[in-house]
Design a protein around this motif. Structure first.
Motif, PDB file in Angstrom:
ATOM      1  N   GLY A 145       0.850  -1.273   0.037  1.00 56.14           N
ATOM      2  CA  GLY A 145      -0.028  -0.099   0.073  1.00 56.14           C
ATOM      3  C   GLY A 145       0.786   1.303   0.149  1.00 56.14           C
ATOM      4  O   GLY A 145       2.072   1.350   0.062  1.00 56.14           O
ATOM      5  N   VAL A 146       0.204   2.333   0.008  1.00 52.30           N
ATOM      6  CA  VAL A 146       0.781   3.650  -0.144  1.00 52.30           C
ATOM      7  C   VAL A 146       0.445   4.437   1.404  1.00 52.30           C
ATOM      8  O   VAL A 146      -0.555   4.695   1.849  1.00 52.30           O
ATOM      9  CB  VAL A 146       0.351   4.600  -1.032  1.00 52.30           C
ATOM     10  N   ARG A 147       1.662   4.637   2.083  1.00 56.72           N
ATOM     11  CA  ARG A 147       1.283   5.174   3.442  1.00 56.72           C
ATOM     12  C   ARG A 147       2.616   6.230   3.685  1.00 56.72           C
ATOM     13  O   ARG A 147       3.756   6.124   3.278  1.00 56.72           O
ATOM     14  CB  ARG A 147       1.781   3.977   4.713  1.00 56.72           C
ATOM     15  N   GLU A 148       1.764   7.291   4.081  1.00 58.73           N
ATOM     16  CA  GLU A 148       2.599   8.472   4.598  1.00 58.73           C
ATOM     17  C   GLU A 148       3.269   8.222   5.806  1.00 58.73           C
ATOM     18  O   GLU A 148       2.737   8.050   6.622  1.00 58.73           O
ATOM     19  CB  GLU A 148       1.818   9.838   4.402  1.00 58.73           C
ATOM     20  N   LEU A 149       4.549   8.911   5.801  1.00 62.07           N
ATOM     21  CA  LEU A 149       5.488   8.861   7.143  1.00 62.07           C
ATOM     22  C   LEU A 149       5.394  10.235   7.517  1.00 62.07           C
ATOM     23  O   LEU A 149       5.615  11.180   6.617  1.00 62.07           O
ATOM     24  CB  LEU A 149       7.022   8.188   6.880  1.00 62.07           C
ATOM     25  N   GLU A 150       5.533  10.525   8.700  1.00 58.46           N
ATOM     26  CA  GLU A 150       5.939  11.708   9.578  1.00 58.46           C
ATOM     27  C   GLU A 150       7.078  11.690  10.373  1.00 58.46           C
ATOM     28  O   GLU A 150       7.213  10.604  10.850  1.00 58.46           O
ATOM     29  CB  GLU A 150       4.479  12.033  10.257  1.00 58.46           C
ATOM     30  N   ALA A 151       7.542  12.779  10.764  1.00 54.16           N
ATOM     31  CA  ALA A 151       8.674  12.512  11.807  1.00 54.16           C
ATOM     32  C   ALA A 151       8.442  12.379  13.001  1.00 54.16           C
ATOM     33  O   ALA A 151       7.279  12.383  13.658  1.00 54.16           O
ATOM     34  CB  ALA A 151       9.450  14.138  11.731  1.00 54.16           C
ATOM     35  N   ALA A 152       9.082  11.431  13.701  1.00 54.88           N
ATOM     36  CA  ALA A 152       8.874  10.785  15.152  1.00 54.88           C
ATOM     37  C   ALA A 152       9.792  10.964  15.969  1.00 54.88           C
ATOM     38  O   ALA A 152      10.381  10.270  16.731  1.00 54.88           O
ATOM     39  CB  ALA A 152       8.616   9.464  14.797  1.00 54.88           C
ATOM     40  N   GLY A 153      10.772  12.363  15.727  1.00 57.51           N
ATOM     41  CA  GLY A 153      11.811  12.562  16.470  1.00 57.51           C
ATOM     42  C   GLY A 153      13.223  12.262  16.043  1.00 57.51           C
ATOM     43  O   GLY A 153      13.350  11.661  15.021  1.00 57.51           O
ATOM     44  N   ILE A 154      14.280  12.403  16.905  1.00 52.22           N
ATOM     45  CA  ILE A 154      15.825  11.983  16.733  1.00 52.22           C
ATOM     46  C   ILE A 154      16.313  11.374  17.645  1.00 52.22           C
ATOM     47  O   ILE A 154      16.041  11.655  18.845  1.00 52.22           O
ATOM     48  CB  ILE A 154      16.496  13.398  16.011  1.00 52.22           C
ATOM     49  N   VAL A 155      16.944  10.356  17.456  1.00 52.53           N
ATOM     50  CA  VAL A 155      18.086   9.734  18.231  1.00 52.53           C
ATOM     51  C   VAL A 155      19.521   9.845  18.014  1.00 52.53           C
ATOM     52  O   VAL A 155      19.821   9.980  16.722  1.00 52.53           O
ATOM     53  CB  VAL A 155      17.355   8.218  18.561  1.00 52.53           C
ATOM     54  N   ASP A 156      20.570   9.635  19.083  1.00 53.45           N
ATOM     55  CA  ASP A 156      21.629   9.602  18.882  1.00 53.45           C
ATOM     56  C   ASP A 156      22.280   8.200  18.583  1.00 53.45           C
ATOM     57  O   ASP A 156      21.889   7.227  19.352  1.00 53.45           O
ATOM     58  CB  ASP A 156      22.371  10.138  20.051  1.00 53.45           C
ATOM     59  N   SER A 157      23.066   8.029  17.879  1.00 54.36           N
ATOM     60  CA  SER A 157      23.883   6.641  17.384  1.00 54.36           C
ATOM     61  C   SER A 157      25.345   6.871  17.283  1.00 54.36           C
ATOM     62  O   SER A 157      25.814   8.288  17.324  1.00 54.36           O
ATOM     63  CB  SER A 157      23.189   6.013  16.352  1.00 54.36           C
ATOM     64  N   LYS A 158      26.027   5.860  16.986  1.00 59.86           N
ATOM     65  CA  LYS A 158      27.576   6.254  16.668  1.00 59.86           C
ATOM     66  C   LYS A 158      27.711   7.104  15.389  1.00 59.86           C
ATOM     67  O   LYS A 158      28.796   7.580  15.285  1.00 59.86           O
ATOM     68  CB  LYS A 158      28.212   4.912  16.917  1.00 59.86           C
ATOM     69  N   GLY A 160      25.992   9.356  14.622  1.00 59.37           N
ATOM     70  CA  GLY A 160      25.199  10.840  14.778  1.00 59.37           C
ATOM     71  C   GLY A 160      23.839  10.933  15.084  1.00 59.37           C
ATOM     72  O   GLY A 160      23.180   9.830  15.229  1.00 59.37           O
ATOM     73  N   SER A 161      23.212  11.831  14.851  1.00 57.45           N
ATOM     74  CA  SER A 161      21.709  12.031  14.750  1.00 57.45           C
ATOM     75  C   SER A 161      20.942  11.236  13.743  1.00 57.45           C
ATOM     76  O   SER A 161      21.499  11.419  12.577  1.00 57.45           O
ATOM     77  CB  SER A 161      21.117  13.514  14.748  1.00 57.45           C
ATOM     78  N   VAL A 162      20.111  10.465  14.008  1.00 53.38           N
ATOM     79  CA  VAL A 162      19.264   9.711  13.268  1.00 53.38           C
ATOM     80  C   VAL A 162      17.796  10.016  13.257  1.00 53.38           C
ATOM     81  O   VAL A 162      17.123  10.137  14.342  1.00 53.38           O
ATOM     82  CB  VAL A 162      19.456   8.115  13.588  1.00 53.38           C
ATOM     83  N   THR A 163      17.237  10.461  12.206  1.00 53.54           N
ATOM     84  CA  THR A 163      15.819  10.801  11.830  1.00 53.54           C
ATOM     85  C   THR A 163      14.908   9.594  12.065  1.00 53.54           C
ATOM     86  O   THR A 163      15.008   8.763  11.492  1.00 53.54           O
ATOM     87  CB  THR A 163      15.536  11.525  10.617  1.00 53.54           C
ATOM     88  N   LEU A 164      13.792   9.802  12.775  1.00 52.78           N
ATOM     89  CA  LEU A 164      12.900   8.574  12.911  1.00 52.78           C
ATOM     90  C   LEU A 164      11.618   8.735  12.325  1.00 52.78           C
ATOM     91  O   LEU A 164      11.386  10.213  12.156  1.00 52.78           O
ATOM     92  CB  LEU A 164      12.624   8.370  14.475  1.00 52.78           C
ATOM     93  N   LEU A 165      10.942   7.998  11.543  1.00 52.04           N
ATOM     94  CA  LEU A 165       9.827   8.232  10.812  1.00 52.04           C
ATOM     95  C   LEU A 165       8.595   7.070  11.432  1.00 52.04           C
ATOM     96  O   LEU A 165       9.012   6.078  11.824  1.00 52.04           O
ATOM     97  CB  LEU A 165      10.052   8.147   9.328  1.00 52.04           C
ATOM     98  N   PHE A 179      13.505   4.543  10.206  1.00 55.52           N
ATOM     99  CA  PHE A 179      14.666   5.551  10.467  1.00 55.52           C
ATOM    100  C   PHE A 179      15.697   5.884   9.195  1.00 55.52           C
ATOM    101  O   PHE A 179      15.587   5.236   8.261  1.00 55.52           O
ATOM    102  CB  PHE A 179      15.727   4.947  11.562  1.00 55.52           C
ATOM    103  N   LEU A 180      16.213   6.965   9.344  1.00 56.08           N
ATOM    104  CA  LEU A 180      17.119   7.341   8.197  1.00 56.08           C
ATOM    105  C   LEU A 180      18.235   8.288   8.537  1.00 56.08           C
ATOM    106  O   LEU A 180      18.171   9.283   9.337  1.00 56.08           O
ATOM    107  CB  LEU A 180      16.199   8.393   7.042  1.00 56.08           C
ATOM    108  N   LYS A 181      19.539   7.941   7.969  1.00 56.45           N
ATOM    109  CA  LYS A 181      20.669   8.785   8.267  1.00 56.45           C
ATOM    110  C   LYS A 181      21.349   8.844   7.045  1.00 56.45           C
ATOM    111  O   LYS A 181      21.712   7.807   6.188  1.00 56.45           O
ATOM    112  CB  LYS A 181      21.652   7.765   9.341  1.00 56.45           C
ATOM    113  N   GLN A 182      21.736  10.188   6.654  1.00 61.24           N
ATOM    114  CA  GLN A 182      22.521  10.569   5.268  1.00 61.24           C
ATOM    115  C   GLN A 182      23.795  10.906   5.417  1.00 61.24           C
ATOM    116  O   GLN A 182      24.138  11.988   6.592  1.00 61.24           O
ATOM    117  CB  GLN A 182      21.557  11.446   4.614  1.00 61.24           C
TER     118      GLN A 182
END
Length: 264
Positions: A145-158, A160-165, A179-182
């Motif tokens: 299906g097609v599901r929209e994602l929204e921001a769910a905060g940020i956590v720290d990892s080795k 650096g900051s990782v975006t949660l969705l 999660f997404l880290k670029q």
């Protein structure tokens, strides 16, 4: 006086009108057939020219589908996740290559029933065109299906900051967190999702643990990739077995349970 008798006038012979009409009809039918044949032939010529002109466009439309991602069956693993506690989970590791040079290393975990429970993808792009990262994560999280994602905060990892969705709308099914880290140097994208954990803090902890235990096995000919993981290892912490994971230093970006600065 000698009399001369006039011979009767020779009869004037004319063509039979019915035969003349038949001849005209035959000529008309022949000319009509020739015109019809010429018209059909001209139609085929025009149609052939049109199809010939459309042939390059059709070839160009089929090219992207043929030049897609393919499974590299004998590709050596470049990453490993060490000591990740995935009870009753089966881990698979696959490498996909693109003709333009891109590479995707994908970890997947399935539960005892065969349903996917978590995924981690390390994407090193080449010359291929990459779609929006959030849309790709949404498609992997819910292929049907097609599901929209929204921001769910940020956590720290080795890393650096990782975006949660998370899905913008819950439909009553299981709750999952993406999660997404670029990274810029090298061009590297780490993304994925997890559905393990009964609460949002537990899922955040699972994501941080997954990333902290991601280890590089072979950098190939990319010294920047080796430097990225070597620098990240200096900031690695142990997995949190209880309690919420470390949030980003900016408490405003935390989700569900932001931590206030100072004492009340």
């Amino acid at each position: 006086m000698r009399l001369f008798r006039a011979d009767p006038a020779a009869p004037h012979h004319t063509r039979n009108p019915s035969a003349l009409t038949s001849f005209v009809d035959e000529v008309h039918a022949t000319l009509s057939g020739l015109f019809a044949y010429a018209a059909v032939l001209a139609l085929f010529v025009v149609l052939g020219v049109y199809l010939w002109r459309q042939l390059p466009d059709a070839t160009a439309m089929r090219a992207p589908a043929a030049a897609g991602w393919s499974l590299a069956g004998r590709q050596a693993p470049a990453f490993v996740i060490s000591k990740l506690d995935q009870r009753d989970k089966t881990e698979t590791y696959e490498v996909f290559r693109h003709p333009e040079g891109g590479r995707k290393d994908i970890f997947r975990w399935a539960d005892a029933n065969g349903a996917l429970a978590a995924e981690l993808e390390i994407y090193r792009p080449g010359g291929e065109a990459a779609g929006p990262a959030v849309a790709e994560i949404a498609g992997r999280l819910d292929p049907g299906g097609v599901r929209e994602l929204e921001a769910a905060g940020i956590v720290d990892s080795k890393f650096g900051s990782v975006t949660l969705l998370r899905p913008a709308r819950q439909d009553g099914s299981r709750t999952c967190l993406g999660f997404l880290k670029q990274a810029d140097a090298p061009d590297l994208r780490i993304s994925g999702w997890t559905c393990q954990g009964a609460s949002l803090p537990a899922q955040r902890a699972a994501i941080v643990c997954m990333l902290n235990r991601l280890t590089l096995l072979a950098a190939g000919n990319d010294p920047r990739l080796a430097a990225l993981f070597a620098h990240a290892e200096l900031k690695r912490t142990d997995c949190v077995t209880s309690g919420p994971p470390a949030l980003s230093a900016d408490w405003v970006m935390g989700s569900e349970n932001p931590l206030l600065r100072g004492a009340l």
